[in-house]
Design an enzyme around this catalytic site. Structure first.
Site, PDB file in Angstrom:
ATOM      1  N   SER A  91      41.710  22.577  21.996  1.00 51.80           N
ATOM      2  CA  SER A  91      42.170  23.852  22.562  1.00 51.80           C
ATOM      3  C   SER A  91      41.816  25.048  21.677  1.00 51.80           C
ATOM      4  O   SER A  91      42.166  26.180  22.002  1.00 51.80           O
ATOM      5  CB  SER A  91      43.687  23.811  22.792  1.00 51.80           C
ATOM      6  OG  SER A  91      44.370  23.498  21.593  1.00 51.80           O
TER       7      SER A  91
ATOM      8  N   SER B 123      26.196  51.527  47.204  1.00 47.54           N
ATOM      9  CA  SER B 123      25.492  50.340  47.688  1.00 47.54           C
ATOM     10  C   SER B 123      24.082  50.351  47.125  1.00 47.54           C
ATOM     11  O   SER B 123      23.466  51.409  46.974  1.00 47.54           O
ATOM     12  CB  SER B 123      25.452  50.360  49.216  1.00 47.54           C
ATOM     13  OG  SER B 123      24.387  49.561  49.684  1.00 47.54           O
TER      14      SER B 123
ATOM     15  N   THR C  88      54.558  50.840  60.786  1.00 51.47           N
ATOM     16  CA  THR C  88      55.008  49.443  60.825  1.00 51.47           C
ATOM     17  C   THR C  88      53.966  48.720  61.669  1.00 51.47           C
ATOM     18  O   THR C  88      53.417  49.304  62.616  1.00 51.47           O
ATOM     19  CB  THR C  88      56.414  49.278  61.453  1.00 51.47           C
ATOM     20  OG1 THR C  88      56.344  49.674  62.819  1.00 51.47           O
ATOM     21  CG2 THR C  88      57.466  50.118  60.730  1.00 51.47           C
ATOM     22  N   HIS C  89      53.665  47.500  61.304  1.00 51.98           N
ATOM     23  CA  HIS C  89      52.610  46.733  61.994  1.00 51.98           C
ATOM     24  C   HIS C  89      51.261  47.465  61.929  1.00 51.98           C
ATOM     25  O   HIS C  89      50.408  47.272  62.791  1.00 51.98           O
ATOM     26  CB  HIS C  89      52.973  46.451  63.454  1.00 51.98           C
ATOM     27  CG  HIS C  89      54.388  45.990  63.637  1.00 51.98           C
ATOM     28  ND1 HIS C  89      54.772  44.681  63.549  1.00 51.98           N
ATOM     29  CD2 HIS C  89      55.534  46.695  63.857  1.00 51.98           C
ATOM     30  CE1 HIS C  89      56.088  44.579  63.729  1.00 51.98           C
ATOM     31  NE2 HIS C  89      56.572  45.794  63.904  1.00 51.98           N
TER      32      HIS C  89
ATOM     33  N   TYR D 162      57.842  16.602  24.770  1.00 54.58           N
ATOM     34  CA  TYR D 162      56.505  17.181  24.787  1.00 54.58           C
ATOM     35  C   TYR D 162      55.493  16.227  25.409  1.00 54.58           C
ATOM     36  O   TYR D 162      55.523  15.022  25.177  1.00 54.58           O
ATOM     37  CB  TYR D 162      56.051  17.552  23.356  1.00 54.58           C
ATOM     38  CG  TYR D 162      54.689  18.218  23.354  1.00 54.58           C
ATOM     39  CD1 TYR D 162      54.565  19.582  23.580  1.00 54.58           C
ATOM     40  CD2 TYR D 162      53.519  17.472  23.204  1.00 54.58           C
ATOM     41  CE1 TYR D 162      53.325  20.196  23.633  1.00 54.58           C
ATOM     42  CE2 TYR D 162      52.273  18.081  23.259  1.00 54.58           C
ATOM     43  CZ  TYR D 162      52.189  19.436  23.476  1.00 54.58           C
ATOM     44  OH  TYR D 162      50.951  20.029  23.541  1.00 54.58           O
TER      45      TYR D 162
ATOM     46  N   LYS E 277      26.705  54.978  51.242  1.00 51.50           N
ATOM     47  CA  LYS E 277      27.969  54.288  51.021  1.00 51.50           C
ATOM     48  C   LYS E 277      28.716  54.747  49.762  1.00 51.50           C
ATOM     49  O   LYS E 277      28.115  55.057  48.744  1.00 51.50           O
ATOM     50  CB  LYS E 277      27.722  52.783  50.899  1.00 51.50           C
ATOM     51  CG  LYS E 277      27.197  52.153  52.160  1.00 51.50           C
ATOM     52  CD  LYS E 277      28.317  51.842  53.121  1.00 51.50           C
ATOM     53  CE  LYS E 277      28.928  50.508  52.719  1.00 51.50           C
ATOM     54  NZ  LYS E 277      30.149  50.270  53.450  1.00 51.50           N
TER      55      LYS E 277
ATOM     56  N   GLU F  38      39.220  46.546  46.052  1.00 45.23           N
ATOM     57  CA  GLU F  38      38.957  45.184  46.545  1.00 45.23           C
ATOM     58  C   GLU F  38      39.069  44.160  45.408  1.00 45.23           C
ATOM     59  O   GLU F  38      39.615  43.072  45.595  1.00 45.23           O
ATOM     60  CB  GLU F  38      37.564  45.124  47.169  1.00 45.23           C
ATOM     61  CG  GLU F  38      37.432  46.021  48.391  1.00 45.23           C
ATOM     62  CD  GLU F  38      35.967  46.259  48.725  1.00 45.23           C
ATOM     63  OE1 GLU F  38      35.406  45.450  49.465  1.00 45.23           O
ATOM     64  OE2 GLU F  38      35.376  47.238  48.228  1.00 45.23           O
TER      65      GLU F  38
HETATM   66  N1  ARG Z   1      47.311  22.088  21.103  1.00 47.81           N
HETATM   67  C1  ARG Z   1      48.611  21.744  21.558  1.00 47.81           C
HETATM   68  C2  ARG Z   1      49.103  22.725  22.606  1.00 47.81           C
HETATM   69  O1  ARG Z   1      48.474  23.686  22.835  1.00 47.81           O
HETATM   70  C3  ARG Z   1      49.574  21.715  20.454  1.00 47.81           C
HETATM   71  C4  ARG Z   1      49.702  20.368  19.873  1.00 47.81           C
HETATM   72  C5  ARG Z   1      50.841  19.656  20.400  1.00 47.81           C
HETATM   73  N2  ARG Z   1      51.125  18.399  19.797  1.00 47.81           N
HETATM   74  C6  ARG Z   1      50.445  17.249  19.950  1.00 47.81           C
HETATM   75  N3  ARG Z   1      50.940  16.209  19.450  1.00 47.81           N
HETATM   76  N4  ARG Z   1      49.329  17.192  20.570  1.00 47.81           N
HETATM   77  O2  ARG Z   1      50.126  22.533  23.225  1.00 47.81           O
END
Ligand code: ARG
Length: 493
Positions: A32, A286, A164-165, A326, A292, A299
């Protein structure tokens, strides 16, 4: 084995019970660091609070605590100066911090994780990060609310059809309509503020899930980290992501409001409505059609709402099957949250810009009031005041509308005898009441469209904006961060 490095030379935070390193595909897939690197500064602040708290509790000796705090401070200041990048072979930002710290201070760096797990660490960093971002979004929402409020004051008296509508319904003023948007986004500002408070529960001390046998003081750690309070249950502390869901909901609803404004900009700037025009700096052309001028900002604003709503729906889906405590699924909290926060911040910026920049065409709005019989209800109300039951008055005025439509004129332009054929109780003086300005002026209750009442709404909104700005200005940095800035972080407890 040195600084958190496994036998296989990889910077894993484990190693002892593993004979081989991690499969590269698994590392790529489960890592991560590429996205949680944005938590580095907040994790460092949480780590400082943790170490300082361990020191105060005498779990760490003076020398070790000082070296750890010095190391963490050095990393933080280099990050703040842009002299250090959060990158490397680490699985996540938490591993990066421990490795970087250990590289600098030596094996004592391993003591930073005393009584701590990445499970409570990641929640603490995310909460600190989120609280900072939510305070920023509150400020953005207030800017948008103020932009609408300023424009509403400017157009307090300018009548326009209310719908409305998407069918012309009854006249309001442009100021009144704009205050509806200001009101909605002010509620968003309060919701974002409340989401920030909800994110203020510190999980530090809960460690993996069951707390720690060291003499920790989670309440003190929470205080040092600038959070509101410590967890009440260590299992929930590391499982809880309700604050992420609450923040996602707040931003999704905010985006939903901005998206409705976006649709109105698309409609109003179309030649068919002609109610408003975007200045050149806010519109796109455009590549093919020279004539345009497209409301693309509106949008895209509307389009991006879909993915923020998707972030909320997706994250709730991630959460719903998880057993306590966890689970690594929880790592999927970050990307949708970051994306929603970034999108919400950008959306507020362009909302304030368009609310300030749109050039309204009050004459076109006024002219649109003359098509669509906006005073029909008011004619019925006049008949009611003279004793006709409302349902009967409704039928009579409906017939008058048909007659006016056939003649191609407005209700007030029907000759009195024709009007009376439909509404026997009609009188000459009723007709001046059908003028749209008079209709708007007669809607004079609190929160209604009469210009004076819009003026009150403007005043109330300005007070609320000022109050929320004061709240934001009075927010303080976490105590350990202030100590780091003032050079007192290493002072003996
Ligand atoms: N990278 C993990 C997160 O973003 C944290 C680690 C959590 N603990 C573990 N044992 N993997 O949540």
């Amino acid at each position: 084995m040195g600084t958190g490095e496994g036998d296989h030379g990889e910077p894993d935070l484990w190693g002892g019970r593993f004979r081989t390193g991690l499969d590269p595909a698994v590392r790529r897939f489960t890592g991560s660091l590429s996205f949680d690197r944005r938590l580095a500064r907040h994790d460092l602040v949480a780590s400082m609070a943790h170490v300082r708290s361990l020191w105060e509790a005498r779990v760490l000796e003076d020398g070790d605590a000082r070296r750890l705090l010095e190391g963490l401070s050095g990393i933080l200041s280099e990050l703040e100066e842009g002299e250090l990048e959060v990158e490397g072979p680490d699985e996540d930002v938490h591993g990066w911090i421990e490795r970087t710290l250990t590289d600098r201070v030596g094996a004592v760096g391993g003591k930073v994780h005393t009584g701590r797990s990445r499970n409570d660490q990641t929640g603490a960093a995310l909460r600190l990060y989120l609280r900072e971002r939510l305070a920023g979004l509150v400020a953005g929402a207030l800017d948008a609310a103020e932009a609408w409020t300023d424009r509403a004051e400017e157009h307090r008296e300018d009548v326009m059809p209310g719908y409305t509508h998407l069918q012309p319904a009854q006249p309001v003023t442009l100021g009144h309509h704009l205050m509806a948007h200001a009101r909605a986004v002010l509620a968003d500002a309060r919701r974002l503020r409340d989401a920030r408070r909800e994110a203020g529960v510190s999980p530090l001390g809960a460690a993996a899930l069951a707390g720690s046998s060291h003499r920790l003081d989670p309440g003190r750690t929470a205080q040092l980290a600038g959070l509101e309070e410590a967890y009440d249950n260590s299992v929930l502390a590391v499982s809880d992501r309700d604050y992420v869901a609450a923040a996602l909901f707040s931003v999704a609803l905010l985006m939903t409001h901005l998206s409705r404004w976006a649709t109105e900009m698309v409609l109003w700037t179309s030649p068919q409505f002609g109610f408003a025009e975007l200045p050149d700096g806010l519109a796109q052309g455009s590549s093919l059609m020279p004539q345009k001028k497209n409301p693309e900002v509106a949008e895209v604003l509307r389009g991006k709402t879909g993915r923020v709503v998707g972030a909320l729906a997706g994250f709730l889906t991630t959460l719903k099957g998880l057993p306590l405590a966890y689970n690594s699924d929880l790592q999927e909290d970050k990307e949708p949250l970051f994306d929603a926060l970034d999108t919400g911040a950008g959306a507020l910026e362009v909302t304030a810009a368009t609310a300030r920049g749109l050039r309204f065409h009050p004459a076109r709005m006024r002219a649109a009031c003359d098509r669509g019989f906006l005073a029909a209800t008011d004619l019925a109300d006049e008949l009611v005041r003279r004793g006709t039951p409302f349902r009967e008055a409704h039928r009579q005025v409906g017939r008058a509308v048909l007659a006016a439509e056939e003649r191609g004129c407005g209700l007030a332009d029907l000759p009195l005898d024709v009007l009376r054929e439909c509404c026997p109780g009609a009188e000459e003086e009723m007709r001046e009441r059908l003028d749209v300005e008079a209709v708007v002026a007669s809607r004079d209750g609190r929160g209604d469209p009469a210009p004076a009442r819009v003026g009150e709404q403007v005043r109330r909104a300005r007070e609320e904006i000022a109050g929320l700005r004061r709240w934001r200005d009075e927010l303080e940095e976490p105590p350990v961060y202030r100590a780091y800035r003032s050079g007192t972080l290493l002072e003996a407890p």
